[in-house]
Design a protein around this motif. Structure first.
Motif, PDB file in Angstrom:
ATOM      1  N   PRO A   2       0.828  -1.208   0.000  1.00  0.00           N
ATOM      2  CA  PRO A   2       0.000   0.000   0.000  1.00  0.00           C
ATOM      3  C   PRO A   2       0.860   1.256   0.000  1.00  0.00           C
ATOM      4  O   PRO A   2       2.060   1.211   0.259  1.00  0.00           O
ATOM      5  CB  PRO A   2      -0.814  -0.136   1.295  1.00  0.00           C
ATOM      6  CG  PRO A   2       0.011  -1.015   2.173  1.00  0.00           C
ATOM      7  CD  PRO A   2       0.716  -1.969   1.263  1.00  0.00           C
ATOM      8  N   ALA A   3       0.223   2.398  -0.248  1.00  0.00           N
ATOM      9  CA  ALA A   3       0.956   3.653  -0.441  1.00  0.00           C
ATOM     10  C   ALA A   3       1.827   4.004   0.765  1.00  0.00           C
ATOM     11  O   ALA A   3       2.977   4.433   0.613  1.00  0.00           O
ATOM     12  CB  ALA A   3      -0.022   4.777  -0.744  1.00  0.00           C
ATOM     13  N   ALA A   4       1.280   3.848   1.981  1.00  0.00           N
ATOM     14  CA  ALA A   4       2.050   4.221   3.168  1.00  0.00           C
ATOM     15  C   ALA A   4       3.304   3.369   3.298  1.00  0.00           C
ATOM     16  O   ALA A   4       4.376   3.866   3.657  1.00  0.00           O
ATOM     17  CB  ALA A   4       1.182   4.097   4.426  1.00  0.00           C
ATOM     18  N   ILE A  62      10.699   0.541  -6.511  1.00  0.00           N
ATOM     19  CA  ILE A  62       9.434   1.052  -5.971  1.00  0.00           C
ATOM     20  C   ILE A  62       8.272   0.699  -6.904  1.00  0.00           C
ATOM     21  O   ILE A  62       7.173   0.343  -6.453  1.00  0.00           O
ATOM     22  CB  ILE A  62       9.517   2.571  -5.756  1.00  0.00           C
ATOM     23  CG1 ILE A  62      10.575   2.887  -4.686  1.00  0.00           C
ATOM     24  CG2 ILE A  62       8.166   3.131  -5.347  1.00  0.00           C
ATOM     25  CD1 ILE A  62      10.326   2.235  -3.343  1.00  0.00           C
ATOM     26  N   VAL A  63       8.483   0.775  -8.223  1.00  0.00           N
ATOM     27  CA  VAL A  63       7.432   0.379  -9.161  1.00  0.00           C
ATOM     28  C   VAL A  63       7.093  -1.099  -8.969  1.00  0.00           C
ATOM     29  O   VAL A  63       5.921  -1.491  -8.957  1.00  0.00           O
ATOM     30  CB  VAL A  63       7.868   0.654 -10.618  1.00  0.00           C
ATOM     31  CG1 VAL A  63       6.821   0.115 -11.599  1.00  0.00           C
ATOM     32  CG2 VAL A  63       8.071   2.147 -10.836  1.00  0.00           C
ATOM     33  N   HIS A  64       8.120  -1.915  -8.794  1.00  0.00           N
ATOM     34  CA  HIS A  64       7.885  -3.340  -8.557  1.00  0.00           C
ATOM     35  C   HIS A  64       7.088  -3.551  -7.278  1.00  0.00           C
ATOM     36  O   HIS A  64       6.145  -4.361  -7.237  1.00  0.00           O
ATOM     37  CB  HIS A  64       9.213  -4.083  -8.469  1.00  0.00           C
ATOM     38  CG  HIS A  64       9.072  -5.528  -8.071  1.00  0.00           C
ATOM     39  ND1 HIS A  64       8.920  -6.530  -8.985  1.00  0.00           N
ATOM     40  CD2 HIS A  64       9.053  -6.113  -6.850  1.00  0.00           C
ATOM     41  CE1 HIS A  64       8.793  -7.683  -8.354  1.00  0.00           C
ATOM     42  NE2 HIS A  64       8.886  -7.465  -7.049  1.00  0.00           N
ATOM     43  N   GLN A  92      -0.508   8.003  -6.928  1.00  0.00           N
ATOM     44  CA  GLN A  92      -0.308   9.310  -7.550  1.00  0.00           C
ATOM     45  C   GLN A  92       0.655  10.177  -6.762  1.00  0.00           C
ATOM     46  O   GLN A  92       1.456  10.907  -7.340  1.00  0.00           O
ATOM     47  CB  GLN A  92      -1.658  10.013  -7.678  1.00  0.00           C
ATOM     48  CG  GLN A  92      -1.585  11.364  -8.405  1.00  0.00           C
ATOM     49  CD  GLN A  92      -2.956  11.980  -8.596  1.00  0.00           C
ATOM     50  OE1 GLN A  92      -3.961  11.413  -8.171  1.00  0.00           O
ATOM     51  NE2 GLN A  92      -2.999  13.143  -9.251  1.00  0.00           N
ATOM     52  N   GLU A  93       0.598  10.102  -5.411  1.00  0.00           N
ATOM     53  CA  GLU A  93       1.454  10.972  -4.613  1.00  0.00           C
ATOM     54  C   GLU A  93       2.945  10.594  -4.720  1.00  0.00           C
ATOM     55  O   GLU A  93       3.813  11.368  -4.337  1.00  0.00           O
ATOM     56  CB  GLU A  93       1.029  10.948  -3.145  1.00  0.00           C
ATOM     57  CG  GLU A  93       1.136   9.588  -2.475  1.00  0.00           C
ATOM     58  CD  GLU A  93      -0.166   8.817  -2.532  1.00  0.00           C
ATOM     59  OE1 GLU A  93      -0.410   8.007  -1.624  1.00  0.00           O
ATOM     60  OE2 GLU A  93      -0.941   9.035  -3.502  1.00  0.00           O
ATOM     61  N   LEU A  94       3.232   9.402  -5.266  1.00  0.00           N
ATOM     62  CA  LEU A  94       4.628   8.976  -5.423  1.00  0.00           C
ATOM     63  C   LEU A  94       5.076   8.929  -6.881  1.00  0.00           C
ATOM     64  O   LEU A  94       6.274   8.832  -7.146  1.00  0.00           O
ATOM     65  CB  LEU A  94       4.840   7.589  -4.799  1.00  0.00           C
ATOM     66  CG  LEU A  94       4.695   7.477  -3.279  1.00  0.00           C
ATOM     67  CD1 LEU A  94       4.904   6.038  -2.838  1.00  0.00           C
ATOM     68  CD2 LEU A  94       5.709   8.381  -2.588  1.00  0.00           C
ATOM     69  N   SER A  95       4.135   8.966  -7.802  1.00  0.00           N
ATOM     70  CA  SER A  95       4.504   8.765  -9.205  1.00  0.00           C
ATOM     71  C   SER A  95       5.453   9.831  -9.720  1.00  0.00           C
ATOM     72  O   SER A  95       6.360   9.542 -10.514  1.00  0.00           O
ATOM     73  CB  SER A  95       3.241   8.724 -10.074  1.00  0.00           C
ATOM     74  OG  SER A  95       2.513   9.937  -9.964  1.00  0.00           O
TER      75      SER A  95
END
Length: 765
Positions: A117-119, A210-212, A244-247
């Motif tokens: 998850p994002a966090a 990170i994408v993986h 989105q916040e990391l892309s």
């Protein structure tokens, strides 16, 4: 203790029971280069010990890479890596022990549990940015950051496996055009100019990791590593499924040009200032242990992806022929070959190609796409990127030759290329032994060459069979003959040559695997890995005796000789070191003595044995002298530990030349006012062992320079110009010690030349 009989990577082969003094308790995982075992230290620490496969231990290039891996792993702090506890890269089966850290690799976690998850992604990215900052501050570029090299520990991610990392001051350079790494997690510059890879390449890999973690696959996706390489260099990354916040941050990490990527510090600042907050709940991954099916290891990680000739290696598999390997799956003629984990994966370290419930629908759709690349562009890339296997160097330095006072007599310097007419192409540094009549040299592709020491004329030369390995050392001179070791079919053969003509006088096949042949008192000693020693008459080849010598540790160390007619062997004995002294003529053990500490024998002079002592991190921290007659031991501590120190002894003075170029003179006399007499920073990061003659010390550098230092004042007196091979980036795993005799210095260089200079005039070199 039973002998180690495993000579390959076959899982049915008998595994080793010990690595140094550590009893191996269970298998954690395996890779193409070695196996990682669980063990415990004397104090009870749980360790992960990486032991290389016996087949790779015979490869001088791999030994050089493994030695560099140990050096790089020691440089970085243990806050973001698995700390190195002990290592022996010079052992018959090199090994490295790191602190065991329970927890899966990122590759394992994503495969079993799906995307993070994002966090959790934010925590992972911040942790990896901190780790890279620490690694880069230590002057190391990892070059193979990927999910299987990221360990999810309770206190944050740990970066492991420095097998292809490069310290900034390393002399080990990637050969021109050679690709090293794992394509889905490599930066464009690693394909375009692999010898110029810097810290920014690790940031690119961080973005791919990170994408993986967010999607279960990388930003570049294909069944073929060649297609992935093209995409990395030319195509935009696919960030579908990245929060989105990391892309935006990830996209900057994946910029094609190194200068456009953020530094680890900038990444940490941007992550701190981003609107989304951290999840304060600690991420506690599942623990890992020995014996788990399909489990990877903290110390082993992945073994990277390299293409050398017709062999490709990556992950846990090695395949010959036309196969290429990606992650846990190899592609042969378009058909998949099952990997070691049981589920085929399509790209690098990503999860199996199933419809994982934790992956976003857009990502699952992306996995079904086919990437099409023009055939011409692919062909150009395949030819331009992947290169042939380089030549290799021996990991064992030759013993120092005779040393005499510089005479200052008139002498005209000379140099000659050591080769053999009609033989296979010669490579590597010549390793030579001296007699007043001739210098006898060996080199990969050259069984032996005799050179006139006065004028450099080649007297005779014997070529080695095609594909012959680099020599384990200089030719052995004993019994009036020249003894060399070369290839013989599936094994190795010891050959005795006539010193005047180079013709064979006798030969004998060596046991496989065999340690280097040593000589003492006119006897050749051949040591096997089962402590069985065979003694041959150096003049006739007749077997004089054969018996097991009581040396406790496996594999058995080879014997050393120091001109007193005896043979010495040193082995670990618990927390100490056991020295065994053998009469080479009879095989009788003259003396066995256990000394405290991890010691390495460096010289024997006038009844005194000289050792270096190593600390927990294998840095030389003291010089130890043992007087045999009085049975007394004196330990002289160094002010600062020295990594990889090589030693020369003259009277009571000991000269230590460390990796990185520090040269230190230590006075070991009882009651000496100053132990460290002087210290010189030579700026030579990789050098031969030094040799002392008169008031001068000599050594060579990896670029072929010969350097001379004043032993009284610790000042550089002079140096020759470099003598690099045509390929200046070729790996030089070890350098032979220069030979000093009759007022001259003889040295071998990476360009294959043997040269001689006047020892009395270093300033004029």
């Amino acid at each position: 203790m039973p002998p180690q009989r495993s000579a390959g990577t076959d899982p049915e082969a008998e595994p080793p029971r010990y690595a140094g003094q550590y009893l191996l308790e269970g298998k954690l995982g395996s890779g193409g280069m070695g196996v990682v075992h669980l063990a415990r230290s004397d104090s009870g620490l749980r360790l992960a010990i990486k032991v290389v496969h016996a087949a790779h231990a015979q490869d001088p290039e791999f030994r050089g890479r493994f030695r560099q891996e140990v050096t790089a792993a020691r440089r970085v702090s243990g806050a973001f890596t698995a700390p190195v506890v002990d290592a022996d890269p010079e052992a018959y089966r090199p090994w490295m022990a790191t602190l065991f850290i329970p927890g899966p690799t990122l590759a394992e976690h994503v495969k079993r549990n799906g995307a993070l998850p994002a966090a959790r992604l934010r925590q992972l990215m911040a942790g990896l940015a901190e780790a890279l900052r620490d690694i880069h501050r230590a002057g190391v570029v990892h070059r193979d950051l990927k999910p299987s090299n990221v360990l999810l520990a309770e206190d944050g991610p740990k970066v492991i496996d420095f097998g292809i990392s490069r310290p900034a001051d390393s002399e080990l350079r990637t050969e021109t055009g050679k690709l090293i790494g794992t394509p889905p997690f490599m930066a464009p510059e690693q394909f375009r100019s692999p010898r110029e890879v810097g810290p920014a390449a690790d940031v690119f890999a961080l973005g791919s990791v990170i994408v993986h973690a967010a999607t279960g696959s990388g930003p570049f996706d294909s069944d073929s590593p060649y297609l992935v390489a093209y995409q990395v260099v030319h195509d935009a990354p696919d960030l579908t499924g990245v929060p989105q916040e990391l892309s935006g941050i990830v996209a900057r990490c994946l910029a094609k040009e190194p200068g456009d990527r953020p530094t680890p510090d900038e990444l940490m600042t941007e992550l701190r200032s981003a609107r989304a907050s951290y999840d304060t709940q600690a991420f506690v991954p599942e623990r890992r242990g020995a014996g788990g099916a399909g489990r990877r290891t903290a110390a082993a990680g992945g073994e990277g992806f390299s293409v050398t000739g017709d062999r490709a290696v990556t992950g846990d598999r090695a395949v010959t022929g036309d196969r290429s390997i990606t992650g846990d799956r190899s592609i042969t003629g378009g058909e998949p070959v099952a990997g070691d984990v049981g589920e085929a994966s399509r790209t690098g370290e990503r999860a199996a190609v199933g419809e994982h419930p934790r992956l976003p629908a857009a990502v699952r759709a992306r996995r079904r796409r086919l990437w099409w690349v023009p055939a011409v562009a692919l062909a150009v890339l395949a030819v331009g990127v992947f290169a042939l296997r380089p030549g290799t160097e021996s990991p064992v330095a030759s013993a120092p030759g005779p040393t005499t006072e510089p005479s200052g007599s008139a002498f005209r310097p000379w140099d000659v290329t050591v080769g053999a007419r009609g033989a296979a192409e010669a490579t590597g540094v010549p390793r030579c032994a001296y007699t007043p009549r001739a210098l006898y040299c060996a080199r990969s592709g050259v069984l032996a060459t005799a050179v006139d020491p006065d004028g450099g004329k080649v007297l005779w030369s014997r070529g080695a069979p095609p594909g012959d390995e680099a020599p384990a050392g200089a030719p052995v001179l004993s019994g009036g003959l020249v003894h060399v070791v070369g290839d013989a079919g599936d094994g190795r053969r010891l050959t005795a040559l006539d010193p005047a003509t180079g013709r064979t006088r006798w030969s004998r096949d060596l046991p496989a695997p065999a340690l280097p042949v040593s000589q003492a008192g006119g006897v050749l000693l051949i040591t096997g890995t089962d402590s069985m020693v065979t003694a041959l008459d150096a003049a006739t080849g007749e077997e004089k005796w054969r018996r097991a010598v009581p040396i406790p540790e496996q594999p058995s160390p080879s014997f050393q000789s120091y001109g007193d007619g005896l043979a010495y062997a040193v082995s670990a004995a618990g927390a100490g070191t056991r020295v065994t002294v053998v009469d080479p003529k009879t095989g009788d053990v003259r003396r066995q003595r256990r000394l405290d500490g991890a010691l390495g024998l460096v010289d024997v002079r006038d009844g005194t044995l000289w050792f270096t002592s190593s600390d927990l991190y294998s840095y030389t921290d003291a010089v130890v002298r043992y007087d045999v007659a009085s049975d007394t031991v004196r330990r002289v501590a160094l002010r600062f530990g020295l990594p990889g120190a090589q030693v020369a002894v003259r009277d009571d003075m000991v000269y230590l030349l460390a990796d990185g170029g520090a040269l230190v003179a230590v006075d070991t006399r009882e009651g000496a006012r100053e132990r460290e007499v002087w210290r010189l920073e030579t700026s030579v990061s990789f050098a031969s062992a030094p040799v002392v003659a008169g008031h001068r010390l000599y050594f060579t550098a990896a670029d072929g320079r010969l350097l001379a230092v004043d032993t009284a004042r610790g000042r550089l007196l002079g140096q020759t110009g470099p003598r690099l091979a045509e390929d200046a980036g070729k790996l030089v795993a070890s350098l032979p010690t220069p030979v000093v005799a009759e007022g001259r210095v003889y040295a071998g260089a990476p360009d294959g030349s043997l040269f001689a200079v006047d020892a009395s005039d270093p300033a004029g070199w």
